[in-house]
Scaffold this motif. Sequence first.
Motif, PDB file in Angstrom:
ATOM      1  N   LYS A  16      86.521  35.850 -67.974  1.00  0.00           N
ATOM      2  CA  LYS A  16      86.494  34.417 -68.257  1.00  0.00           C
ATOM      3  C   LYS A  16      86.427  33.620 -66.954  1.00  0.00           C
ATOM      4  N   SER A  17      87.194  34.025 -65.973  1.00  0.00           N
ATOM      5  CA  SER A  17      87.175  33.355 -64.668  1.00  0.00           C
ATOM      6  C   SER A  17      85.808  33.485 -64.005  1.00  0.00           C
ATOM      7  N   GLU A  18      85.222  34.663 -64.123  1.00  0.00           N
ATOM      8  CA  GLU A  18      83.903  34.894 -63.539  1.00  0.00           C
ATOM      9  C   GLU A  18      82.850  34.021 -64.234  1.00  0.00           C
ATOM     10  N   ILE A  19      82.930  33.906 -65.541  1.00  0.00           N
ATOM     11  CA  ILE A  19      81.988  33.061 -66.284  1.00  0.00           C
ATOM     12  C   ILE A  19      82.139  31.612 -65.860  1.00  0.00           C
ATOM     13  N   LEU A  42      70.133  31.702 -68.535  1.00  0.00           N
ATOM     14  CA  LEU A  42      71.401  32.283 -68.100  1.00  0.00           C
ATOM     15  C   LEU A  42      72.561  31.354 -68.444  1.00  0.00           C
ATOM     16  N   HIS A  43      72.371  30.069 -68.269  1.00  0.00           N
ATOM     17  CA  HIS A  43      73.407  29.085 -68.589  1.00  0.00           C
ATOM     18  C   HIS A  43      73.764  29.148 -70.075  1.00  0.00           C
ATOM     19  N   ILE A  44      72.768  29.222 -70.923  1.00  0.00           N
ATOM     20  CA  ILE A  44      72.999  29.304 -72.372  1.00  0.00           C
ATOM     21  C   ILE A  44      73.731  30.592 -72.728  1.00  0.00           C
ATOM     22  N   LYS A  48      77.503  30.916 -74.416  1.00  0.00           N
ATOM     23  CA  LYS A  48      77.771  31.681 -75.645  1.00  0.00           C
ATOM     24  C   LYS A  48      78.883  32.683 -75.426  1.00  0.00           C
ATOM     25  N   GLU A  49      78.849  33.380 -74.304  1.00  0.00           N
ATOM     26  CA  GLU A  49      79.897  34.360 -74.004  1.00  0.00           C
ATOM     27  C   GLU A  49      81.236  33.672 -73.778  1.00  0.00           C
ATOM     28  N   TYR A  50      81.217  32.544 -73.094  1.00  0.00           N
ATOM     29  CA  TYR A  50      82.458  31.797 -72.823  1.00  0.00           C
ATOM     30  C   TYR A  50      83.085  31.295 -74.115  1.00  0.00           C
TER      31      TYR A  50
END
Length: 54
Positions: A16-19, A42-44, A48-50
């Motif tokens: 999460k910190s890396e994202i 990549l931003h999208i 989504k992962e975040y």
Amino acid sequence: MKINIEQTYLSATDRKSEIERQLAELDEILKTPERTLDDIILHIRLLKEYKLFL
């Protein structure tokens, strides 16, 4: 089967910190005219992962 919850939690918080770090970098790139389609994609994907962590 042994599951180490602390390790799983730590790796999730690290991810999460890396994202968050990557999103901050991309936010600055997306404000410039040099942004590319790959930056937007990549931003999208990171958003989504975040969202899974919320």
